[in-house]
Design an enzyme around this catalytic site. Structure first.
Site, PDB file in Angstrom:
ATOM      1  N   ASP A   1       0.849  -1.297   0.038  1.00 49.46           N
ATOM      2  CA  ASP A   1      -0.100  -0.139  -0.057  1.00 49.46           C
ATOM      3  C   ASP A   1       0.881   1.251  -0.101  1.00 49.46           C
ATOM      4  OD1 ASP A   1      -2.298  -1.747   0.039  1.00 49.46           O
ATOM      5  OD2 ASP A   1      -2.795  -0.768   2.235  1.00 49.46           O
TER       6      ASP A   1
ATOM      7  N   PHE B   1       2.529   1.755  -3.359  1.00 52.36           N
ATOM      8  CA  PHE B   1       1.437   2.484  -4.198  1.00 52.36           C
ATOM      9  C   PHE B   1       1.263   3.721  -4.013  1.00 52.36           C
ATOM     10  CE2 PHE B   1      -2.929   3.230  -5.604  1.00 52.36           C
ATOM     11  CZ  PHE B   1      -2.904   2.479  -6.904  1.00 52.36           C
ATOM     12  N   ASP B   2       0.947   4.165  -2.840  1.00 53.48           N
ATOM     13  CA  ASP B   2       0.656   5.601  -2.468  1.00 53.48           C
ATOM     14  C   ASP B   2       1.780   6.448  -2.730  1.00 53.48           C
ATOM     15  OD1 ASP B   2      -1.824   4.866  -1.486  1.00 53.48           O
ATOM     16  OD2 ASP B   2      -1.346   4.717   0.645  1.00 53.48           O
TER      17      ASP B   2
ATOM     18  N   SER C   1     -12.748   7.163  -3.064  1.00 52.08           N
ATOM     19  CA  SER C   1     -11.864   6.638  -2.184  1.00 52.08           C
ATOM     20  C   SER C   1     -11.347   7.824  -1.319  1.00 52.08           C
ATOM     21  CB  SER C   1     -10.558   6.101  -3.073  1.00 52.08           C
ATOM     22  OG  SER C   1      -9.581   6.916  -2.814  1.00 52.08           O
ATOM     23  N   LEU C   2     -10.543   7.606  -0.530  1.00 55.36           N
ATOM     24  CA  LEU C   2     -10.322   8.844   0.573  1.00 55.36           C
ATOM     25  C   LEU C   2      -8.974   9.128   0.296  1.00 55.36           C
ATOM     26  CD1 LEU C   2     -11.501   7.085   3.604  1.00 55.36           C
ATOM     27  CD2 LEU C   2     -12.357   9.224   2.523  1.00 55.36           C
TER      28      LEU C   2
ATOM     29  N   GLU D   1     -12.976   7.490  13.056  1.00 53.04           N
ATOM     30  CA  GLU D   1     -13.319   6.046  12.865  1.00 53.04           C
ATOM     31  C   GLU D   1     -11.919   5.162  12.575  1.00 53.04           C
ATOM     32  OE1 GLU D   1     -16.373   5.873   9.945  1.00 53.04           O
ATOM     33  OE2 GLU D   1     -17.364   7.329  10.584  1.00 53.04           O
TER      34      GLU D   1
ATOM     35  N   LYS E   1     -10.237   2.689  10.104  1.00 52.98           N
ATOM     36  CA  LYS E   1     -10.205   2.478   8.608  1.00 52.98           C
ATOM     37  C   LYS E   1     -10.096   1.058   8.403  1.00 52.98           C
ATOM     38  CE  LYS E   1      -8.210   4.147   4.340  1.00 52.98           C
ATOM     39  NZ  LYS E   1      -8.245   2.754   3.695  1.00 52.98           N
TER      40      LYS E   1
ATOM     41  N   ASP F   1      -9.748  -2.563   6.757  1.00 59.00           N
ATOM     42  CA  ASP F   1      -8.861  -3.009   5.964  1.00 59.00           C
ATOM     43  C   ASP F   1      -9.405  -4.447   4.998  1.00 59.00           C
ATOM     44  OD1 ASP F   1      -6.900  -3.063   3.894  1.00 59.00           O
ATOM     45  OD2 ASP F   1      -5.383  -3.925   5.193  1.00 59.00           O
TER      46      ASP F   1
ATOM     47  N   ARG G   1     -17.413  -1.967  -5.184  1.00 59.12           N
ATOM     48  CA  ARG G   1     -16.777  -0.601  -5.631  1.00 59.12           C
ATOM     49  C   ARG G   1     -16.826  -0.496  -7.410  1.00 59.12           C
ATOM     50  NH1 ARG G   1     -12.344   3.620  -3.452  1.00 59.12           N
ATOM     51  NH2 ARG G   1     -11.162   1.764  -3.596  1.00 59.12           N
TER      52      ARG G   1
ATOM     53  N   GLU H   1     -17.629  -2.111   4.959  1.00 59.13           N
ATOM     54  CA  GLU H   1     -16.292  -2.861   4.416  1.00 59.13           C
ATOM     55  C   GLU H   1     -16.554  -4.306   5.061  1.00 59.13           C
ATOM     56  OE1 GLU H   1     -14.154  -0.697   3.443  1.00 59.13           O
ATOM     57  OE2 GLU H   1     -12.462  -1.558   3.319  1.00 59.13           O
TER      58      GLU H   1
ATOM     59  N   TYR I   1     -21.081   4.447   6.573  1.00 56.50           N
ATOM     60  CA  TYR I   1     -21.714   5.661   5.814  1.00 56.50           C
ATOM     61  C   TYR I   1     -23.113   5.726   5.130  1.00 56.50           C
ATOM     62  CZ  TYR I   1     -20.690   9.546   2.297  1.00 56.50           C
ATOM     63  OH  TYR I   1     -20.828  10.441   1.280  1.00 56.50           O
TER      64      TYR I   1
ATOM     65  N   LYS J   1     -13.723  12.313   9.552  1.00 55.30           N
ATOM     66  CA  LYS J   1     -14.688  13.046   8.735  1.00 55.30           C
ATOM     67  C   LYS J   1     -15.460  14.211   9.444  1.00 55.30           C
ATOM     68  CE  LYS J   1     -16.289   8.327   7.253  1.00 55.30           C
ATOM     69  NZ  LYS J   1     -16.963   7.107   7.388  1.00 55.30           N
TER      70      LYS J   1
ATOM     71  N   LYS K   1      -2.945   6.673   7.604  1.00 59.42           N
ATOM     72  CA  LYS K   1      -2.540   5.203   7.504  1.00 59.42           C
ATOM     73  C   LYS K   1      -1.580   4.979   8.210  1.00 59.42           C
ATOM     74  CE  LYS K   1      -3.496   3.393   3.249  1.00 59.42           C
ATOM     75  NZ  LYS K   1      -3.785   2.404   2.687  1.00 59.42           N
TER      76      LYS K   1
ATOM     77  N   CYS L   1      17.803 -32.721  -3.776  1.00 66.29           N
ATOM     78  CA  CYS L   1      17.002 -32.481  -2.434  1.00 66.29           C
ATOM     79  C   CYS L   1      18.215 -32.651  -1.052  1.00 66.29           C
ATOM     80  CB  CYS L   1      16.059 -34.055  -2.064  1.00 66.29           C
ATOM     81  SG  CYS L   1      15.377 -33.785  -0.668  1.00 66.29           S
TER      82      CYS L   1
ATOM     83  N   CYS M   1      17.635 -36.052   0.910  1.00 60.67           N
ATOM     84  CA  CYS M   1      17.697 -37.462   0.443  1.00 60.67           C
ATOM     85  C   CYS M   1      18.673 -37.413  -0.665  1.00 60.67           C
ATOM     86  CB  CYS M   1      16.563 -37.991   0.663  1.00 60.67           C
ATOM     87  SG  CYS M   1      15.849 -37.684  -1.209  1.00 60.67           S
TER      88      CYS M   1
ATOM     89  N   CYS N   1      10.851 -32.748  -4.351  1.00 63.78           N
ATOM     90  CA  CYS N   1      11.557 -33.995  -4.137  1.00 63.78           C
ATOM     91  C   CYS N   1      10.765 -35.148  -4.740  1.00 63.78           C
ATOM     92  CB  CYS N   1      12.084 -34.155  -2.818  1.00 63.78           C
ATOM     93  SG  CYS N   1      12.840 -35.970  -2.515  1.00 63.78           S
TER      94      CYS N   1
ATOM     95  N   CYS O   1      12.343 -40.320   1.242  1.00 66.99           N
ATOM     96  CA  CYS O   1      12.835 -39.172   1.827  1.00 66.99           C
ATOM     97  C   CYS O   1      12.514 -38.583   3.158  1.00 66.99           C
ATOM     98  CB  CYS O   1      12.474 -37.832   0.650  1.00 66.99           C
ATOM     99  SG  CYS O   1      12.972 -36.277   1.237  1.00 66.99           S
TER     100      CYS O   1
HETATM  101  S1  IVH Z   1     -15.659   6.495   4.302  1.00 68.39           S
HETATM  102  C1  IVH Z   1     -16.482   8.934   0.699  1.00 68.39           C
HETATM  103  N1  IVH Z   1     -15.087   5.166   6.578  1.00 68.39           N
HETATM  104  O1  IVH Z   1     -11.290   2.898   2.916  1.00 68.39           O
HETATM  105  C2  IVH Z   1     -15.919   8.493   1.821  1.00 68.39           C
HETATM  106  N2  IVH Z   1     -14.074   4.276   4.366  1.00 68.39           N
HETATM  107  O2  IVH Z   1      -9.610   4.423   1.050  1.00 68.39           O
HETATM  108  C3  IVH Z   1     -16.419   6.834   1.777  1.00 68.39           C
HETATM  109  N3  IVH Z   1     -12.630   2.428   4.509  1.00 68.39           N
HETATM  110  O3  IVH Z   1     -13.371   3.093  -0.086  1.00 68.39           O
HETATM  111  C4  IVH Z   1     -15.435   6.051   2.716  1.00 68.39           C
HETATM  112  N4  IVH Z   1     -12.906   2.168   6.690  1.00 68.39           N
HETATM  113  O4  IVH Z   1     -13.344   0.974   1.494  1.00 68.39           O
HETATM  114  C5  IVH Z   1     -14.748   5.164   5.101  1.00 68.39           C
HETATM  115  N5  IVH Z   1     -14.528   4.166   8.375  1.00 68.39           N
HETATM  116  C6  IVH Z   1     -14.226   4.227   7.100  1.00 68.39           C
HETATM  117  C7  IVH Z   1     -13.698   3.081   6.367  1.00 68.39           C
HETATM  118  C8  IVH Z   1     -13.386   3.488   4.901  1.00 68.39           C
HETATM  119  C9  IVH Z   1     -12.399   1.666   5.625  1.00 68.39           C
HETATM  120  C10 IVH Z   1     -12.195   1.966   3.288  1.00 68.39           C
HETATM  121  C11 IVH Z   1     -13.286   2.065   2.280  1.00 68.39           C
HETATM  122  C12 IVH Z   1     -12.994   3.297   1.213  1.00 68.39           C
HETATM  123  C13 IVH Z   1     -11.420   3.320   1.486  1.00 68.39           C
HETATM  124  C14 IVH Z   1     -10.707   4.715   1.137  1.00 68.39           C
END
Ligand code: IVH
Length: 675
Positions: A39, A42-43, A89-90, A115, A117, A119, A138, A175, A228, A290, A314, A413, A416, A431, A437
């Site tokens: 992750d 990627f980020d 996504s966030l 909240e 997050k 996974d 999604r 999730e 949500y 949020k 994260k 191996c 043996c 093997c 063996c």
């Molecule tokens: S809110 C518009 N709340 O994280 C905002 N997302 O990287 C909608 N996720 O797509 C998402 N825990 O799959 C929200 N407490 C949480 C979350 C959460 C995990 C995931 C979700 C989202 C991704 C974004």
């Protein structure tokens, strides 16, 4: 003329390369369920791409990975549905300073909901007049797959909300997760069946949700947390109130949600959960912040990919640098040779790590590591530490150039000495010396006596090793020739423990046929597969003559497993062992269980109550099972419905009403399972 105008800035090339790399990474992650980047990587790459795109606005491309979320579309068999509201996504960050900044820039006095997050993978549930009508993944953010049959196997997701304060339509997002315990059990089972392991619970949940067999989905035990609520004219003016409402309607909402009023409160929340999250039953990878007030959310609005009113922090994956001392090779019960990294011990997430699997030759090659390298060990969403890379080598420092040659995987191996073979299409070297063996011989015996197989108490790893050394055990049939005096003559084993072992061996003669079949250790025939095979072939004599084609007709049995079974019974050495086991009195026959005839009640728990006109209770029970459902005795919130006859018990009726569990009449039930 500007001499340099013709020469392209190298960053442009970098930008194109990053787009391509991230596009591929998205495909591997969302479509293939096989992530190639962590992750964090990627980020970081995504951030870099965003920076470069800002630097070269002329290279804007609406198809760039920065402009849309990754896609999990493309699996066959699910209805594709356009989202009512795009699934965004966030924005996320690994830096607490950035989070502090984000909070400080909000208008003063704004409430922030913190909240966890989760996974897993996001799901969107649509409720019409209180009834669950769709459950969408999604997908590409605009449209997703309708996986409702699989979602209905999750006990905490209500199919129907029996209340009069529920709006005509609302959507709940959350999730889907595979709890750690289920994940570990699933991987253990896959290991036994020699199937590829899931890298982490998120991948396992994703793979599970895309299965076409709800019964298997139900067996794996997914869970979901919702976070949500969306829709028109919904009650409440804040995010928190809406979640409270959802909770009152019976949805699974986390208890870890907190309304914060200051930067300090937010930071305390993060600090608390950074450690406390390790005690949760499911995987989390950060915190989501949020803006609580919905009107304020609207004012802040959205970018193309993310809301401006939310951000994710994260947790950093725990990573350490250490020395790769040596690579050793382990031979398993089926002969697979697994390379293991022996590391200079290093502290990681509270445990000392000194070994990590290197899986196979290709894995080592892809990391390009050798003994003497400084390697990065990471413990992220996985429980097992893994090596994720190495530092650059300082060639000047190395006085032995030989060390720098590519690592050569053993050709023979290590146990043996037999030449190793690599089956076409498989990553593993094996093997082939199955009966000569030592780790394969001992491994097969260990598997045979294990709890889920013949369950022979007293014959542990050490005892098997001892008996093997002393020449008492060479194969599984030898177990039934063990004599009291032979066992008691061994050091550490008196007459009492010898008798215990013999009692265990005697008791194993009653173990049913399906488990005996599993115990034989035929490659890729795990516990569940063995049960399914034993259900079709209720004696070993019929199974022995089955062709690969016939075997493939059994659920879960593919050409590879079928071939392994056929080969097993073609091998004269196995036939001799089976003959001895039969003479010893093992169960090579069993009752044929009726096979489920449909999936209509897959994943459902059904209570039968009252008296019936058309069929007996036992007949209804058989019908439930034949359609993939489960008949349970008492009403709980996990009950899907009650098959209610006349004179249903008043207590059951009251409990069903309290919990909002629907009742079905005999006729409704028969209608439901009708073809
Ligand atoms: S809110 C518009 N709340 O994280 C905002 N997302 O990287 C909608 N996720 O797509 C998402 N825990 O799959 C929200 N407490 C949480 C979350 C959460 C995990 C995931 C979700 C989202 C991704 C974004």
């Amino acid at each position: 003329m500007d001499l340099f105008s013709e020469i392209e800035a190298p960053e442009r090339e970098e930008l194109r390369a990053l787009r391509k790399e991230l596009e591929e990474a998205n495909y591997k992650y969302y479509v293939l369920n096989m992530p190639t980047l962590s992750d964090r990587e990627f980020d970081e790459k995504m951030h870099r791409l965003q920076t470069l795109e800002a630097q070269f606005p002329d290279m804007f491309d609406p198809k760039s990975p920065t402009q849309h979320v990754g896609s999990d579309l493309g699996k066959k068999g699910f209805e594709q549905v356009k989202h009512k509201y795009p699934m965004l996504s966030l924005a996320n960050s690994y830096s607490r300073e950035e989070i502090e900044d984000w909070v400080r820039k909000l208008p003063s006095g704004v409430e922030i909901v913190c909240e966890l997050k989760y996974d897993g993978l996001s799901i969107s549930l649509w409720y019409e007049k209180g009834v669950l009508v769709k459950a969408l993944t999604r997908g590409d953010g605009q449209q997703g797959d309708n996986v409702i049959d699989n979602i209905k196997t999750i006990p905490s997701i209500p199919w129907k909300i029996e209340r009069n304060d529920v709006p005509d339509f609302f959507e709940l997002r959350g999730e889907v997760l595979l709890p750690w315990e289920r994940f570990e059990a699933l991987n253990k089972e896959r290991e036994e069946q020699e199937e590829p392991l899931f890298a982490n619970p998120r991948n396992a949940a994703s793979g599970t949700l895309k299965l076409q067999d709800p019964r298997e989905v139900a067996r794996r035990g997914l869970d979901a947390y919702l976070y949500y609520m969306l829709g028109e004219n919904l009650p409440g003016s804040t995010h928190f109130e809406r979640l409270e409402t959802a909770k009152a309607w019976g949805f699974h909402i986390s208890d870890a949600i907190k309304v914060c009023h200051s930067v300090d409160e937010v930071m305390n929340y993060i600090a608390y959960w950074d450690t406390e999250r390790k005690n949760l039953p499911v995987a989390t990878d950060g915190i989501v912040l949020k803006v609580n007030n919905l009107a304020q959310q609207d004012e802040l609005g959205y970018t193309a990919k993310t809301p401006r009113w939310a951000i994710a922090y994260k947790f950093p994956a725990e990573k350490q640098l250490t020395l790769l001392r040596e690579i050793t090779y382990q031979v398993g019960r089926t002969g697979v040779v697994t390379p293991v990294a022996n590391l200079e011990p290093v502290q990681l997430s509270g445990t000392m790590v000194q070994r990590a699997t290197l899986h196979n030759e290709d894995f080592i090659k892809s990391l390009d590591i050798r003994p003497g390298d400084k390697v990065w060990v990471e413990k992220g969403g996985e429980i097992i530490p893994k090596i994720v890379g190495r530092t650059d080598r300082d060639i000047k420092d190395s006085n032995d150039i030989k060390d720098l040659k590519d690592l050569i995987f053993p050709t023979h191996c290590p146990e043996c000495g037999a030449p190793l073979v690599r089956v076409e299409g498989e990553a593993a070297w094996r093997c082939p010396n199955e009966t000569g063996c030592p780790p394969q011989i001992k491994g097969k015996i260990e598997h045979f006596v294990s709890r889920k197989a013949m369950n022979i108490d007293g014959l542990g790893e050490e005892t098997i090793d001892l008996f093997y050394q002393k020449g008492l055990l060479h194969n599984i049939a030898d177990i039934y020739d063990l004599k009291l005096e032979d066992i008691a003559a061994q050091e550490r084993l008196g007459e009492k423990s010898a008798q215990n072992i013999l009692d265990g061996i005697e008791a194993s003669k009653q173990v049913p046929w399906a488990r005996v079949l599993f115990a034989l250790g035929i490659r890729m025939v795990g516990e569940t597969t063995a049960k399914k095979i034993a259900r079709k072939y209720n004696t070993i004599d019929t199974l022995m003559w089955a062709t690969a084609e016939q075997l493939c007709a059994i659920e879960d049995v593919g050409p590879q497993i079928a071939e392994n079974i056929v080969k097993y019974f073609e091998d004269i050495r196995n036939l001799e062992i089976l003959d001895r086991l039969r003479k010893a009195g093992l169960q090579f026959e069993g009752e044929a269980e009726p096979e489920p005839t449909s999936d209509k009640l897959a994943g459902m728990s059904i209570v039968i109550s009252g008296t019936f006109v058309h069929h007996s209770r036992d007949e209804y029970k058989a019908m439930i099972e034949a359609n993939g459902g489960k008949n349970v005795g008492s009403v709980s919130k996990k009950t899907s419905f009650i098959l209610a006859g006349d004179n249903m018990g008043p207590e059951k009726r009251k409990k069903a009403e309290d919990l909002g569990i629907p009742l079905k009449t005999e006729e409704e039930f028969l209608d439901l399972i009708k073809n």
